[in-house]
Write a protein that holds these residues in place. Structure first.
Motif, short mmCIF file in Angstrom:
data_model
loop_
_atom_site.label_atom_id
_atom_site.label_comp_id
_atom_site.label_asym_id
_atom_site.label_seq_id
_atom_site.Cartn_x
_atom_site.Cartn_y
_atom_site.Cartn_z
N PRO A 132 -30.60 -9.41 34.75
CA PRO A 132 -29.45 -10.31 34.57
C PRO A 132 -29.86 -11.70 34.08
N ALA A 135 -30.34 -11.46 30.40
CA ALA A 135 -29.04 -11.33 29.72
C ALA A 135 -28.36 -12.70 29.63
N GLY A 136 -28.50 -13.48 30.70
CA GLY A 136 -27.93 -14.83 30.71
C GLY A 136 -28.57 -15.71 29.64
N ARG A 139 -27.50 -14.63 26.31
CA ARG A 139 -26.03 -14.68 26.18
C ARG A 139 -25.47 -13.37 25.64
N ILE A 140 -25.94 -12.28 26.22
CA ILE A 140 -25.42 -10.97 25.84
C ILE A 140 -24.81 -10.30 27.07
N PRO A 141 -23.93 -9.32 26.86
CA PRO A 141 -23.31 -8.62 28.00
C PRO A 141 -24.36 -7.93 28.87
N GLN A 142 -24.06 -7.82 30.16
CA GLN A 142 -24.96 -7.09 31.06
C GLN A 142 -24.17 -6.02 31.80
N ILE A 143 -24.78 -4.86 31.95
CA ILE A 143 -24.20 -3.81 32.80
C ILE A 143 -25.34 -3.33 33.70
N THR A 144 -25.19 -3.55 35.01
CA THR A 144 -26.28 -3.30 35.94
C THR A 144 -26.06 -2.00 36.72
N GLY A 171 -18.92 -2.75 26.73
CA GLY A 171 -19.21 -4.07 26.17
C GLY A 171 -19.77 -3.91 24.77
#
Ligand SMILES: Cc1cc2nc3c(=O)[nH]c(=O)nc-3n(C[C@H](O)[C@H](O)[C@H](O)COP(=O)(O)OP(=O)(O)OC[C@H]3O[C@@H](n4cnc5c(N)ncnc54)[C@H](O)[C@@H]3O)c2cc1C
Ligand SMILES: Nc1ncnc2c1ncn2[C@@H]1O[C@H](COP(=O)(O)O)[C@@H](O)[C@H]1O
Lengths: 267, 350
Positions: A132, A135-136, A139-144, A171
């Motif tokens: 995460p 991803a921050g 600046r891209i989507p995250q799916i955990t 996303g």
């Protein structure tokens, strides 16, 4: 064109071999082998299957000391196309903030990716914060906590395991996913793959400057957290009375002892 | 921007996760612990609520002990998405400067905190099981390390806020008092629909599985991969019924879809501490032990005498669980027929 998937892997001590020394109540560490962090192997497998289905290229990235190249070799052996090891003394002692930062610089340098896959967490630091955090930064989507994934026309759809149910999220790519331990059966390295890794040229070594990481943001000195103290947990003494089922009346004996302990509530 | 010193950050924040109009139990537990820390530091406890149409939750939080609710309502926050929620929290933290932000270590809580700590570049400790205030007024964030053999005390000295997630069901739920009054401070948030990074397209809720909640049960009967399939869990349910206990599972059994994830014990599942824990067909990996090693009495049934589970067992039987468990059930039933009292050792020892 095909996809480009980057998998981030970390080398960790083999957890299954970690045993407690019953006398000192500490971890037996001597001679413990290192392995690829188990969920990261599931991430490698997920990447390989996606590329088998959609076409494209897989890349593995790791940050750590030079001996981490053993796990990069293994990944190449499994069929990953290319590897990058970020290694630099200045990175020593990094907590998750510099790690996420340096890895995000590394994947930016690799460039042009559709997906980044991380493991859900590592067995040695077990935070699950690096994915995460990357991803921050990116600046891209995250799916955990993902076990299943699909890709279509610039979208990723992934099913994640939560405490109360299975949630499927969608996303835009590029996106970063963290992959559940045990969600697939990772393939073993093949002979051909091992030869490819050995022949050289598929694994590149970068230092912090190569990826454009700012030296004032990495390493122990630039890590916000410190471990100030390690307390040994004193676990209750265990009786260790182990019966053999071949023995007559093992079950009766066991239940009798539990009754003596006062832990059985029969009736 | 003017750089602030650590001591210019004030107040303890608890991020309140919610779903279907109710605040998560793990977040409510943190209201109690956050309140304790706030008192020790002589500061205030705030609860952060993000969402849309969630005003009612503010009162709930106050009744549990939050002094100020920071209410961030926005269309874009109607449904949880990591990026929008992270940006909202980052804005609030930068604006209001709390010294501590605590999250429940749920899956979403951990991933959100993980994104946020990189965004604002501050320290974050995961899955803590205790907090202490040090002599210097820092928060020692305490978490198990090395498979639960050690406790690491983590400090975040220079960066603010000090952030941590806390393991659910470690702290008690504080008393709810409907007469409590608190402040609700509405936060203005500038967000755009493009801040939503992911959307839910399908959801399948886990069924409610047992009457006896795992966490509250004095006896737990756990099955592992050695159970070989979902149908065999029936004998564990029978055993649990005879003992008056709840059924649990290792991650490998739960991941195989044999039993609901909800009853998984271990580092990435639940922590239990019953009077009696039965581990049946479980090898005893460190990640499993992390969730049950504080049980009062541990019994292991495994056909492999070298399985690590025997190293922390008080009692064990080496052998085939498919012989041993039915025998146990039979004998327990026989004991009941003999008068319905706890068995006297003399009657069952030959
Ligand atoms: C990041 C991460 C997080 C994890 N989190 C957790 C967690 O929260 N909880 C958890 O449990 N695990 C967790 N694990 C997994 C853990 O490492 C082990 O893989 C898992 O606990 C093994 O489950 P098991 O003991 O049921 O299966 P196995 O290790 O396969 O053991 C099965 C056992 O059954 C015995 N057996 C087989 N047949 C019989 C029979 N007929 N009679 C008697 N005995 C029999 C075997 O001898 C063996 O010891 C995690 C792993 C990772 C990497
Ligand atoms: N040093 C590293 N190199 C590459 N990937 C890493 C590293 N550390 C963590 N990761 C990735 O981030 C995931 C979560 O790690 P952690 O936050 O340490 O629990 C791992 O499963 C890896 O995919």
């Amino acid at each position: 064109m095909g996809l480009k998937i980057i998998v981030c892997i970390k080398q960790v001590p083999k957890a299954q071999e970690l045993r407690i020394d019953p006398k000192t109540n500490t971890l037996k560490r001597a001679g413990v082998e290192s392995v690829i962090n188990p969920p990261d192997r599931n991430a490698l497998e997920m990447a390989l299957r996606l590329v088998e289905r959609h076409g494209g290229k897989t890349v593995v990235v790791s940050m750590g000391p030079p001996f981490f190249d053993a796990s990069l070799h293994e990944a190449i052996g499994m069929g990953i196309d290319e590897g990058f090891l970020l290694t630099d003394r200045a990175l020593g002692g990094s907590d998750t903030v510099p790690t996420a930062y340096a890895l995000s610089k590394t994947v930016e340098k690799v460039g042009d990716y559709d997906l980044i896959l991380c493991g859900e967490e590592t067995t040695d630091s077990s935070t699950g914060h690096v994915g995460p955090g990357m991803a921050g930064h990116l600046r891209i989507p995250q799916i955990t906590y993902v076990s299943k994934v699909g890709l279509k026309d610039g979208w990723v759809e992934a099913t994640r395991t939560l405490e109360y149910g299975l949630e499927t999220r969608r996303g835009r790519t590029p996106a970063l996913l963290t992959v559940n331990f045990g969600c697939n059966t990772p393939r073993e390295p093949t002979l051909l793959g091992k030869i490819r890794a050995k022949r050289g040229g598929v694994i590149k070594i970068w230092n912090a400057a190569d990826v454009g990481a700012d030296y004032s943001k990495i390493g122990l000195r630039n890590s916000p957290t410190v471990v100030s103290k390690m307390e040994t947990v004193v676990l209750p003494e265990r009786k260790g009375i182990i019966l053999d089922n071949g023995q007559r009346d093992a079950v009766s004996k066991l239940l009798g002892m539990l009754a003596d302990e006062g832990v059985l509530r029969v009736g | 921007m003017v750089e602030l010193k650590p001591d210019q950050y004030r107040g303890i924040w608890v991020y309140l996760e919610h779903r279907n109009g109710a605040i998560f139990k793990g977040s409510i537990q943190l209201i109690g612990e956050g309140g304790r820390i706030a008192k020790e530091l002589g500061t205030e406890l705030s609860g952060v609520l993000l969402g849309h149409g969630i005003r009612d939750l503010a009162q709930e939080a106050i009744e549990y002990g939050v002094e100020t609710v920071i209410l961030g309502e926005h269309d874009v926050l109607k449904e949880y998405s990591p990026n929008a929620y992270c940006l909202a929290l980052a804005k609030l933290v930068k604006r209001r400067k709390p010294e501590v932000v605590l999250f429940s270590a749920s899956k979403n809580g951990r991933a959100l905190a993980g994104r946020l700590h990189a965004e604002i570049e501050t320290g974050l400790a995961a899955d803590c099981t205790a907090f202490e205030v040090t002599d210097e007024g820092l928060l020692a964030m305490i978490r198990p390390a090395f498979g639960g053999r050690s406790l690491a005390h983590i400090l975040c000295k220079e960066h603010r806020p000090q952030m941590a997630s806390a393991r659910p069901n470690v702290f008690a739920i504080p008393a709810r008092d409907p007469s409590r009054r608190g402040r609700v401070s509405r936060a203005r948030l500038r967000l755009s629909p493009s801040d939503i990074d992911t959307e839910i397209v399908a959801f399948e809720e886990f069924p409610d599985v047992q009457e006896v909640k795992l966490e509250d049960s004095a006896i737990v009967v756990a099955g592992g991969y050695g159970m070989r399939g979902p149908e065999n869990f029936r004998i564990l349910r029978d055993l649990a019924r005879e003992l008056g206990g709840a059924v649990a599972a290792s991650r490998k059994a739960a991941d195989s879809g044999w039993v609901p994830k909800e009853i998984q014990v271990g580092q990435t599942g639940k922590t239990v501490r019953p009077r009696l824990y039965f581990a049946v067909g479980i090898s005893g990996a460190v990640q499993h032990l992390a969730g049950m090693q504080e049980s009062d009495v541990i019994v292991a049934v495994n056909k492999d005498p070298r399985a690590p589970i025997f190293e922390i067992a008080d009692y064990g039987i080496v052998g085939d669980l498919f012989q041993i468990v039915p025998k146990m059930i039979e004998e327990l039933r026989a004991m009941k027929h003999d008068g319905g009292e706890a068995p006297s050792p003399a009657t069952i020892r030959t």
